[in-house]
Design a protein around this motif. Structure first.
Motif, PDB file in Angstrom:
ATOM      1  N   GLN A 151      16.219 -18.272  -3.802  1.00 37.23           N
ATOM      2  CA  GLN A 151      15.671 -19.618  -3.786  1.00 37.23           C
ATOM      3  C   GLN A 151      16.029 -20.412  -5.019  1.00 37.23           C
ATOM      4  OE1 GLN A 151      11.677 -20.240  -2.265  1.00 37.23           O
ATOM      5  NE2 GLN A 151      11.513 -18.036  -1.938  1.00 37.23           N
ATOM      6  N   VAL A 152      16.435 -19.727  -6.083  1.00 40.20           N
ATOM      7  CA  VAL A 152      16.863 -20.399  -7.305  1.00 40.20           C
ATOM      8  C   VAL A 152      18.232 -19.840  -7.675  1.00 40.20           C
ATOM      9  CG1 VAL A 152      16.368 -20.841  -9.728  1.00 40.20           C
ATOM     10  CG2 VAL A 152      14.481 -20.702  -8.091  1.00 40.20           C
ATOM     11  N   LYS A 153      19.223 -20.704  -7.633  1.00 40.40           N
ATOM     12  CA  LYS A 153      20.595 -20.282  -7.920  1.00 40.40           C
ATOM     13  C   LYS A 153      20.994 -20.730  -9.319  1.00 40.40           C
ATOM     14  CE  LYS A 153      22.067 -20.249  -3.099  1.00 40.40           C
ATOM     15  NZ  LYS A 153      23.014 -20.752  -2.092  1.00 40.40           N
ATOM     16  N   GLN A 154      21.477 -19.796 -10.118  1.00 39.17           N
ATOM     17  CA  GLN A 154      21.786 -20.065 -11.520  1.00 39.17           C
ATOM     18  C   GLN A 154      23.269 -19.842 -11.774  1.00 39.17           C
ATOM     19  OE1 GLN A 154      19.157 -18.000 -14.208  1.00 39.17           O
ATOM     20  NE2 GLN A 154      20.380 -18.469 -16.019  1.00 39.17           N
ATOM     21  N   SER A 155      23.836 -20.714 -12.583  1.00 45.10           N
ATOM     22  CA  SER A 155      25.243 -20.573 -12.974  1.00 45.10           C
ATOM     23  C   SER A 155      25.468 -21.152 -14.360  1.00 45.10           C
ATOM     24  CB  SER A 155      26.132 -21.302 -11.952  1.00 45.10           C
ATOM     25  OG  SER A 155      25.862 -22.708 -11.960  1.00 45.10           O
ATOM     26  N   PRO A 156      26.467 -20.666 -15.090  1.00 44.92           N
ATOM     27  CA  PRO A 156      27.338 -19.544 -14.747  1.00 44.92           C
ATOM     28  C   PRO A 156      26.653 -18.212 -15.025  1.00 44.92           C
ATOM     29  CG  PRO A 156      27.888 -20.336 -16.926  1.00 44.92           C
ATOM     30  CD  PRO A 156      26.797 -21.239 -16.421  1.00 44.92           C
ATOM     31  N   GLN A 157      27.284 -17.134 -14.632  1.00 43.52           N
ATOM     32  CA  GLN A 157      26.771 -15.789 -14.913  1.00 43.52           C
ATOM     33  C   GLN A 157      26.908 -15.478 -16.394  1.00 43.52           C
ATOM     34  OE1 GLN A 157      28.898 -13.060 -12.255  1.00 43.52           O
ATOM     35  NE2 GLN A 157      26.947 -12.039 -11.908  1.00 43.52           N
ATOM     36  N   SER A 158      28.014 -15.921 -16.988  1.00 45.70           N
ATOM     37  CA  SER A 158      28.214 -15.701 -18.414  1.00 45.70           C
ATOM     38  C   SER A 158      28.873 -16.932 -19.017  1.00 45.70           C
ATOM     39  CB  SER A 158      29.063 -14.452 -18.658  1.00 45.70           C
ATOM     40  OG  SER A 158      30.342 -14.608 -18.099  1.00 45.70           O
ATOM     41  N   LEU A 159      28.653 -17.081 -20.322  1.00 48.64           N
ATOM     42  CA  LEU A 159      29.101 -18.293 -21.008  1.00 48.64           C
ATOM     43  C   LEU A 159      29.455 -17.937 -22.445  1.00 48.64           C
ATOM     44  CD1 LEU A 159      29.333 -21.420 -20.864  1.00 48.64           C
ATOM     45  CD2 LEU A 159      26.901 -21.522 -21.458  1.00 48.64           C
ATOM     46  N   ILE A 160      30.622 -18.356 -22.859  1.00 49.41           N
ATOM     47  CA  ILE A 160      31.048 -18.136 -24.244  1.00 49.41           C
ATOM     48  C   ILE A 160      31.231 -19.493 -24.900  1.00 49.41           C
ATOM     49  CG2 ILE A 160      32.819 -17.179 -25.767  1.00 49.41           C
ATOM     50  CD1 ILE A 160      33.408 -15.133 -23.553  1.00 49.41           C
ATOM     51  N   VAL A 161      30.575 -19.669 -26.039  1.00 50.00           N
ATOM     52  CA  VAL A 161      30.577 -20.964 -26.718  1.00 50.00           C
ATOM     53  C   VAL A 161      30.849 -20.743 -28.202  1.00 50.00           C
ATOM     54  CG1 VAL A 161      29.112 -22.934 -27.360  1.00 50.00           C
ATOM     55  CG2 VAL A 161      28.994 -21.997 -25.051  1.00 50.00           C
ATOM     56  N   GLN A 162      31.556 -21.668 -28.770  1.00 48.79           N
ATOM     57  CA  GLN A 162      31.805 -21.626 -30.211  1.00 48.79           C
ATOM     58  C   GLN A 162      30.570 -22.150 -30.951  1.00 48.79           C
ATOM     59  OE1 GLN A 162      34.885 -20.469 -30.509  1.00 48.79           O
ATOM     60  NE2 GLN A 162      34.988 -20.307 -32.725  1.00 48.79           N
ATOM     61  N   LYS A 163      30.346 -21.598 -32.129  1.00 46.19           N
ATOM     62  CA  LYS A 163      29.233 -22.066 -32.971  1.00 46.19           C
ATOM     63  C   LYS A 163      29.323 -23.582 -33.162  1.00 46.19           C
ATOM     64  CE  LYS A 163      27.342 -21.630 -37.649  1.00 46.19           C
ATOM     65  NZ  LYS A 163      27.510 -21.001 -38.984  1.00 46.19           N
ATOM     66  N   GLY A 164      28.184 -24.233 -32.997  1.00 36.41           N
ATOM     67  CA  GLY A 164      28.149 -25.679 -33.125  1.00 36.41           C
ATOM     68  C   GLY A 164      28.368 -26.426 -31.830  1.00 36.41           C
ATOM     69  N   GLY A 165      28.805 -25.730 -30.810  1.00 34.10           N
ATOM     70  CA  GLY A 165      29.067 -26.349 -29.514  1.00 34.10           C
ATOM     71  C   GLY A 165      27.799 -26.499 -28.673  1.00 34.10           C
ATOM     72  N   ILE A 166      27.981 -27.065 -27.495  1.00 28.05           N
ATOM     73  CA  ILE A 166      26.865 -27.263 -26.573  1.00 28.05           C
ATOM     74  C   ILE A 166      26.956 -26.232 -25.450  1.00 28.05           C
ATOM     75  CG2 ILE A 166      25.714 -28.868 -24.992  1.00 28.05           C
ATOM     76  CD1 ILE A 166      27.034 -31.154 -26.558  1.00 28.05           C
ATOM     77  N   SER A 167      25.864 -25.541 -25.210  1.00 25.49           N
ATOM     78  CA  SER A 167      25.788 -24.583 -24.110  1.00 25.49           C
ATOM     79  C   SER A 167      25.024 -25.248 -22.971  1.00 25.49           C
ATOM     80  CB  SER A 167      25.056 -23.313 -24.542  1.00 25.49           C
ATOM     81  OG  SER A 167      25.671 -22.725 -25.672  1.00 25.49           O
TER      82      SER A 167
ATOM     83  N   SER B 152      24.878 -24.883 -30.821  1.00 25.72           N
ATOM     84  CA  SER B 152      24.643 -23.463 -30.520  1.00 25.72           C
ATOM     85  C   SER B 152      24.950 -22.585 -31.732  1.00 25.72           C
ATOM     86  CB  SER B 152      25.510 -23.041 -29.334  1.00 25.72           C
ATOM     87  OG  SER B 152      25.173 -23.780 -28.182  1.00 25.72           O
ATOM     88  N   GLN B 153      24.093 -21.588 -31.925  1.00 27.13           N
ATOM     89  CA  GLN B 153      24.206 -20.671 -33.046  1.00 27.13           C
ATOM     90  C   GLN B 153      24.366 -19.231 -32.558  1.00 27.13           C
ATOM     91  OE1 GLN B 153      24.248 -21.773 -36.361  1.00 27.13           O
ATOM     92  NE2 GLN B 153      24.361 -23.769 -35.300  1.00 27.13           N
ATOM     93  N   PRO B 154      24.987 -18.361 -33.380  1.00 22.98           N
ATOM     94  CA  PRO B 154      25.110 -16.953 -32.964  1.00 22.98           C
ATOM     95  C   PRO B 154      23.767 -16.326 -32.614  1.00 22.98           C
ATOM     96  CG  PRO B 154      26.548 -17.388 -34.824  1.00 22.98           C
ATOM     97  CD  PRO B 154      25.732 -18.638 -34.616  1.00 22.98           C
ATOM     98  N   GLY B 155      22.700 -16.741 -33.258  1.00 21.42           N
ATOM     99  CA  GLY B 155      21.359 -16.244 -32.952  1.00 21.42           C
ATOM    100  C   GLY B 155      20.850 -16.649 -31.585  1.00 21.42           C
ATOM    101  N   ASP B 156      21.531 -17.603 -30.941  1.00 24.12           N
ATOM    102  CA  ASP B 156      21.166 -18.007 -29.571  1.00 24.12           C
ATOM    103  C   ASP B 156      21.761 -17.067 -28.528  1.00 24.12           C
ATOM    104  OD1 ASP B 156      21.707 -21.496 -30.469  1.00 24.12           O
ATOM    105  OD2 ASP B 156      19.881 -20.280 -30.597  1.00 24.12           O
TER     106      ASP B 156
END
Lengths: 115, 112
Positions: B3-19, B80-84
């Motif tokens: 009933q709730v569809k989530q995407s993406p399954q995985s995400l790689i982001v550089q520090k400082g970017g927007i996730s 975004s930070q590595p701690g996220d």
């Protein structure tokens, strides 16, 4: 951490044996929940309780029973464990958040392996 | 039935970017939409939540955007930070029932 403890934290058991997981809370919340977490499925509600001796089924209740004889403890029992019940089990409580909306807070989890 | 569809399954982001993580739901009776953050070996922790009477809610670097007509909501993590780095779950429930329906999760990795 919302005052929730789960025991045991890890358990390995054999198919066909009974297993009971315990959730204990220290803050006297009325609502308590049991979820299971599996890869590709997120978290799914097994059973929940809205008071002592008051329980109801969730979305994946088959093969599980629960009991709540006192406010602070919510027990999840697998009467005859099967390999499909290998999972991580989370207990949650409901309490009012800072915005006044009731929110669910989770315990640390129990990793159960059924061989 | 998801009933709730989530995407993406995985995400790689550089520090400082927007996730950005997206969720879509089917049940129009849902009226509470929380996001949970989970670190390995820990239980999910409530991050931020929204009700359908607002289109956006911001708490620090975390923002929920809600589109009622499209039946979609998303989590934005600014700077975004590595701690996220964690797994994020969206969820939804029907007012009063407290039966949360979760998405399947998004594993976020933020690299320095």
């Amino acid at each position: 951490d919302a005052g929730i403890t789960q025991s045991p934290r890890h358990k390995v058991t054999e198919t066909g044996t009974p297993v009971t997981l315990r959730c204990h809370q220290t803050e006297n919340h009325r609502y308590m929940y049991w979820y299971r977490q599996d890869p590709g499925h997120g978290l799914r509600l097994i059973h929940y309780s809205y008071g002592v001796k008051d329980t109801d089924k969730g979305e994946v209740s088959d093969g599980y029973s629960v009991s709540r004889s006192k406010t602070e403890d919510f027990l999840l029992t697998l009467e005859s464990a099967t390999s499909s019940q290998t999972s991580v089990y989370f207990c949650a409580i409901r309490k009012s958040g800072t915005s006044g909306i009731s929110e669910q807070f989770f315990g640390p989890g129990t990793r159960l392996t059924v061989l | 039935q998801q009933q709730v569809k989530q995407s993406p399954q995985s995400l790689i982001v550089q520090k400082g970017g927007i996730s950005i993580i997206n969720c879509a739901y089917e049940n129009t009776a849902f009226d509470y939409f929380p996001w949970y953050q989970q670190f390995p070996g820990k239980g999910p922790a409530l991050l931020i939540a929204i009700r359908p009477d607002v289109s956006e809610k911001k708490e620090g670097r975390f923002t929920i955007s809600f589109n009622k007509s499209a039946k979609q909501f998303s989590l934005h993590i600014m700077d975004s930070q590595p701690g996220d780095s964690a797994t994020y779950f969206c969820a939804a429930s029907n007012g009063g029932t407290d039966k949360l329906i979760f998405g399947t999760g998004t594993r976020l990795q933020v690299f320095p």
